[in-house]
Design a protein around this motif. Structure first.
Motif, PDB file in Angstrom:
ATOM      1  N   ALA A  20      46.259  17.385   2.082  1.00 56.89           N
ATOM      2  CA  ALA A  20      46.773  16.758   0.824  1.00 56.89           C
ATOM      3  C   ALA A  20      45.584  15.889   0.284  1.00 56.89           C
ATOM      4  O   ALA A  20      44.665  15.412   0.972  1.00 56.89           O
ATOM      5  CB  ALA A  20      47.818  15.439   1.381  1.00 56.89           C
ATOM      6  N   MET A  21      45.733  15.639  -1.007  1.00 57.74           N
ATOM      7  CA  MET A  21      44.595  14.858  -1.922  1.00 57.74           C
ATOM      8  C   MET A  21      45.164  13.391  -1.767  1.00 57.74           C
ATOM      9  O   MET A  21      46.469  13.182  -1.617  1.00 57.74           O
ATOM     10  CB  MET A  21      44.806  15.391  -3.178  1.00 57.74           C
ATOM     11  CG  MET A  21      44.297  16.640  -3.232  1.00 57.74           C
ATOM     12  SD  MET A  21      43.886  17.425  -4.932  1.00 57.74           S
ATOM     13  CE  MET A  21      44.154  15.973  -6.085  1.00 57.74           C
ATOM     14  N   THR A  22      44.055  12.518  -1.601  1.00 58.89           N
ATOM     15  CA  THR A  22      44.651  10.968  -1.581  1.00 58.89           C
ATOM     16  C   THR A  22      43.234  10.350  -1.904  1.00 58.89           C
ATOM     17  O   THR A  22      42.190  10.729  -1.942  1.00 58.89           O
ATOM     18  CB  THR A  22      45.020  10.604  -0.149  1.00 58.89           C
ATOM     19  OG1 THR A  22      45.277   9.110  -0.469  1.00 58.89           O
ATOM     20  CG2 THR A  22      43.769  10.678   0.775  1.00 58.89           C
ATOM     21  N   ASP A  23      43.640   9.129  -3.013  1.00 60.00           N
ATOM     22  CA  ASP A  23      42.480   8.407  -3.143  1.00 60.00           C
ATOM     23  C   ASP A  23      42.829   6.822  -2.593  1.00 60.00           C
ATOM     24  O   ASP A  23      42.259   5.956  -3.043  1.00 60.00           O
ATOM     25  CB  ASP A  23      42.241   8.260  -4.574  1.00 60.00           C
ATOM     26  CG  ASP A  23      43.585   7.679  -5.409  1.00 60.00           C
ATOM     27  OD1 ASP A  23      44.565   7.425  -4.700  1.00 60.00           O
ATOM     28  OD2 ASP A  23      43.497   7.694  -6.452  1.00 60.00           O
ATOM     29  N   ASP A  24      43.577   6.808  -1.451  1.00 52.75           N
ATOM     30  CA  ASP A  24      44.078   5.417  -0.872  1.00 52.75           C
ATOM     31  C   ASP A  24      42.811   5.095  -0.173  1.00 52.75           C
ATOM     32  O   ASP A  24      42.588   5.805   1.086  1.00 52.75           O
ATOM     33  CB  ASP A  24      45.185   5.835  -0.127  1.00 52.75           C
ATOM     34  CG  ASP A  24      45.547   4.350   0.579  1.00 52.75           C
ATOM     35  OD1 ASP A  24      45.079   3.380   0.441  1.00 52.75           O
ATOM     36  OD2 ASP A  24      46.629   4.600   1.494  1.00 52.75           O
ATOM     37  N   SER A  29      39.590   4.990   4.951  1.00 51.72           N
ATOM     38  CA  SER A  29      39.114   4.161   6.216  1.00 51.72           C
ATOM     39  C   SER A  29      39.695   4.496   7.254  1.00 51.72           C
ATOM     40  O   SER A  29      39.002   4.622   8.411  1.00 51.72           O
ATOM     41  CB  SER A  29      39.417   2.621   5.852  1.00 51.72           C
ATOM     42  OG  SER A  29      38.750   2.301   4.688  1.00 51.72           O
ATOM     43  N   ASP A  30      40.971   4.921   7.535  1.00 51.30           N
ATOM     44  CA  ASP A  30      41.529   5.195   8.633  1.00 51.30           C
ATOM     45  C   ASP A  30      40.956   6.555   9.132  1.00 51.30           C
ATOM     46  O   ASP A  30      40.807   6.698  10.498  1.00 51.30           O
ATOM     47  CB  ASP A  30      43.082   5.388   8.529  1.00 51.30           C
ATOM     48  CG  ASP A  30      43.733   5.671   9.886  1.00 51.30           C
ATOM     49  OD1 ASP A  30      43.482   4.947  10.976  1.00 51.30           O
ATOM     50  OD2 ASP A  30      44.555   6.730   9.897  1.00 51.30           O
ATOM     51  N   PHE A  57      32.418   7.357   4.626  1.00 46.85           N
ATOM     52  CA  PHE A  57      33.628   7.275   3.754  1.00 46.85           C
ATOM     53  C   PHE A  57      33.425   7.872   2.561  1.00 46.85           C
ATOM     54  O   PHE A  57      34.380   8.537   2.068  1.00 46.85           O
ATOM     55  CB  PHE A  57      33.798   5.757   3.523  1.00 46.85           C
ATOM     56  CG  PHE A  57      34.907   5.187   2.476  1.00 46.85           C
ATOM     57  CD1 PHE A  57      35.869   4.846   2.976  1.00 46.85           C
ATOM     58  CD2 PHE A  57      34.972   5.463   1.275  1.00 46.85           C
ATOM     59  CE1 PHE A  57      37.286   4.494   2.333  1.00 46.85           C
ATOM     60  CE2 PHE A  57      36.034   5.113   0.226  1.00 46.85           C
ATOM     61  CZ  PHE A  57      37.075   4.700   0.933  1.00 46.85           C
ATOM     62  N   GLU A  58      32.500   8.201   1.797  1.00 46.50           N
ATOM     63  CA  GLU A  58      32.264   8.676   0.482  1.00 46.50           C
ATOM     64  C   GLU A  58      32.430  10.445   0.676  1.00 46.50           C
ATOM     65  O   GLU A  58      32.921  10.803  -0.131  1.00 46.50           O
ATOM     66  CB  GLU A  58      31.099   8.400  -0.091  1.00 46.50           C
ATOM     67  CG  GLU A  58      30.797   7.199  -0.846  1.00 46.50           C
ATOM     68  CD  GLU A  58      29.405   6.881  -1.663  1.00 46.50           C
ATOM     69  OE1 GLU A  58      29.035   8.070  -1.686  1.00 46.50           O
ATOM     70  OE2 GLU A  58      29.166   5.661  -1.567  1.00 46.50           O
ATOM     71  N   VAL A  59      31.625  10.666   1.829  1.00 47.48           N
ATOM     72  CA  VAL A  59      31.852  12.294   1.950  1.00 47.48           C
ATOM     73  C   VAL A  59      33.606  12.697   2.184  1.00 47.48           C
ATOM     74  O   VAL A  59      33.858  13.525   1.752  1.00 47.48           O
ATOM     75  CB  VAL A  59      30.993  12.800   3.339  1.00 47.48           C
ATOM     76  CG1 VAL A  59      31.280  13.967   3.764  1.00 47.48           C
ATOM     77  CG2 VAL A  59      29.749  12.293   2.893  1.00 47.48           C
ATOM     78  N   ILE A  60      34.252  11.785   3.020  1.00 50.43           N
ATOM     79  CA  ILE A  60      35.608  12.098   3.327  1.00 50.43           C
ATOM     80  C   ILE A  60      36.234  11.972   1.959  1.00 50.43           C
ATOM     81  O   ILE A  60      37.304  12.538   1.806  1.00 50.43           O
ATOM     82  CB  ILE A  60      35.918  11.159   4.463  1.00 50.43           C
ATOM     83  CG1 ILE A  60      35.281  11.780   6.071  1.00 50.43           C
ATOM     84  CG2 ILE A  60      37.574  11.229   4.797  1.00 50.43           C
ATOM     85  CD1 ILE A  60      35.681  11.114   7.041  1.00 50.43           C
ATOM     86  N   PHE A  61      35.937  10.558   1.493  1.00 50.88           N
ATOM     87  CA  PHE A  61      36.683  10.440   0.128  1.00 50.88           C
ATOM     88  C   PHE A  61      36.507  11.516  -0.823  1.00 50.88           C
ATOM     89  O   PHE A  61      37.659  12.220  -1.225  1.00 50.88           O
ATOM     90  CB  PHE A  61      36.277   9.170  -0.460  1.00 50.88           C
ATOM     91  CG  PHE A  61      36.797   8.911  -1.882  1.00 50.88           C
ATOM     92  CD1 PHE A  61      38.287   8.099  -1.825  1.00 50.88           C
ATOM     93  CD2 PHE A  61      36.188   9.307  -2.933  1.00 50.88           C
ATOM     94  CE1 PHE A  61      38.629   7.775  -3.018  1.00 50.88           C
ATOM     95  CE2 PHE A  61      36.814   8.934  -4.354  1.00 50.88           C
ATOM     96  CZ  PHE A  61      38.059   8.418  -4.147  1.00 50.88           C
ATOM     97  N   TYR A  62      35.447  12.226  -0.849  1.00 49.25           N
ATOM     98  CA  TYR A  62      35.118  13.295  -1.816  1.00 49.25           C
ATOM     99  C   TYR A  62      36.037  14.466  -1.603  1.00 49.25           C
ATOM    100  O   TYR A  62      36.440  15.159  -2.116  1.00 49.25           O
ATOM    101  CB  TYR A  62      33.731  13.672  -2.087  1.00 49.25           C
ATOM    102  CG  TYR A  62      33.387  14.771  -2.814  1.00 49.25           C
ATOM    103  CD1 TYR A  62      33.286  14.756  -4.224  1.00 49.25           C
ATOM    104  CD2 TYR A  62      33.290  16.176  -2.161  1.00 49.25           C
ATOM    105  CE1 TYR A  62      33.100  16.028  -4.870  1.00 49.25           C
ATOM    106  CE2 TYR A  62      33.122  17.148  -2.940  1.00 49.25           C
ATOM    107  CZ  TYR A  62      32.932  17.067  -4.363  1.00 49.25           C
ATOM    108  OH  TYR A  62      32.735  17.968  -5.168  1.00 49.25           O
ATOM    109  N   ALA A  63      35.891  14.853  -0.091  1.00 58.94           N
ATOM    110  CA  ALA A  63      36.553  15.948   0.567  1.00 58.94           C
ATOM    111  C   ALA A  63      37.987  15.800   0.326  1.00 58.94           C
ATOM    112  O   ALA A  63      38.694  16.861  -0.001  1.00 58.94           O
ATOM    113  CB  ALA A  63      36.165  16.001   2.041  1.00 58.94           C
ATOM    114  N   MET A  64      38.619  14.524   0.452  1.00 56.34           N
ATOM    115  CA  MET A  64      40.217  14.386   0.220  1.00 56.34           C
ATOM    116  C   MET A  64      40.362  14.496  -1.449  1.00 56.34           C
ATOM    117  O   MET A  64      41.473  14.869  -1.927  1.00 56.34           O
ATOM    118  CB  MET A  64      40.707  12.984   0.689  1.00 56.34           C
ATOM    119  CG  MET A  64      40.455  13.101   2.218  1.00 56.34           C
ATOM    120  SD  MET A  64      41.486  14.155   2.992  1.00 56.34           S
ATOM    121  CE  MET A  64      43.314  13.749   2.495  1.00 56.34           C
TER     122      MET A  64
END
Length: 125
Positions: A20-24, A29-30, A57-64
Motif C-alpha cells: 500500500a502507498m502511504t505518506d504517514d 517511522s514504525d 527513512f527517506e529510502v522507505i518513504f520513497y519506496a512506499m
C-alpha cells in the motif's frame, strides 16, 4: 554501505513493506524501527546500513510512495530514488536471473509490489 548491510536492507524491504502507498510519517517511522530491530537481531549494526544511505527513512518513504510505479516529482532526492531503485532491482536480479536493466524497467512499470515484480520477471526469463 557494507555488502551485508545493503543486502539486509534490500531483502527486508522486499519482504516486509506493505503493498500500500502511504505518506504517514508515523507509519514510515514504525517501518524503519522494525527494520532496525530486525537488523540488530541478525547482528547488523545501524552504521552498516547508514554508510551510503543518508536516511533509511527517506529510502522507505520513497519506496512506499511509489508502490504503483509512479516516479518522483519535484525536488525529491535523486540519490534516495536511485538507492531505492537499485536495491529493489538488485534483489530482483538475484531472485530471478533477469538483467539489471530489465529489473529497473519492470520497477518503473509496476512499482515495488514484490509479488507482481516476481511474476512479471519470470515471464522475461
Amino acid at each position: 554501505m557494507s555488502t551485508r548491510g545493503i543486502n539486509f536492507l534490500d531483502r527486508w524491504m522486499a519482504e516486509h513493506l506493505p503493498n500500500a502507498m502511504t505518506d504517514d510519517p508515523a507509519a514510515i517511522s514504525d517501518l524503519v524501527g522494525q527494520m532496525l530491530r530486525a537488523a540488530k537481531r541478525e547482528g547488523i549494526d545501524r552504521d552498516e546500513i547508514n554508510e551510503e544511505v543518508d536516511s533509511v527513512f527517506e529510502v522507505i518513504f520513497y519506496a512506499m510512495q511509489h508502490r504503483e510505479g509512479s516516479r518522483a516529482e519535484g525536488d525529491e532526492s535523486d540519490k534516495t530514488a536511485e538507492v531505492a531503485l537499485d536495491l529493489l532491482a538488485g534483489r530482483l536480479v538475484r531472485e530471478t536471473g533477469i538483467t539489471h536493466e530489465q529489473a529497473e524497467e519492470l520497477i518503473k512499470q509496476i512499482g515495488s509490489d514484490w509479488d507482481a515484480l516476481l511474476r512479471e520477471a519470470y515471464f522475461l526469463e
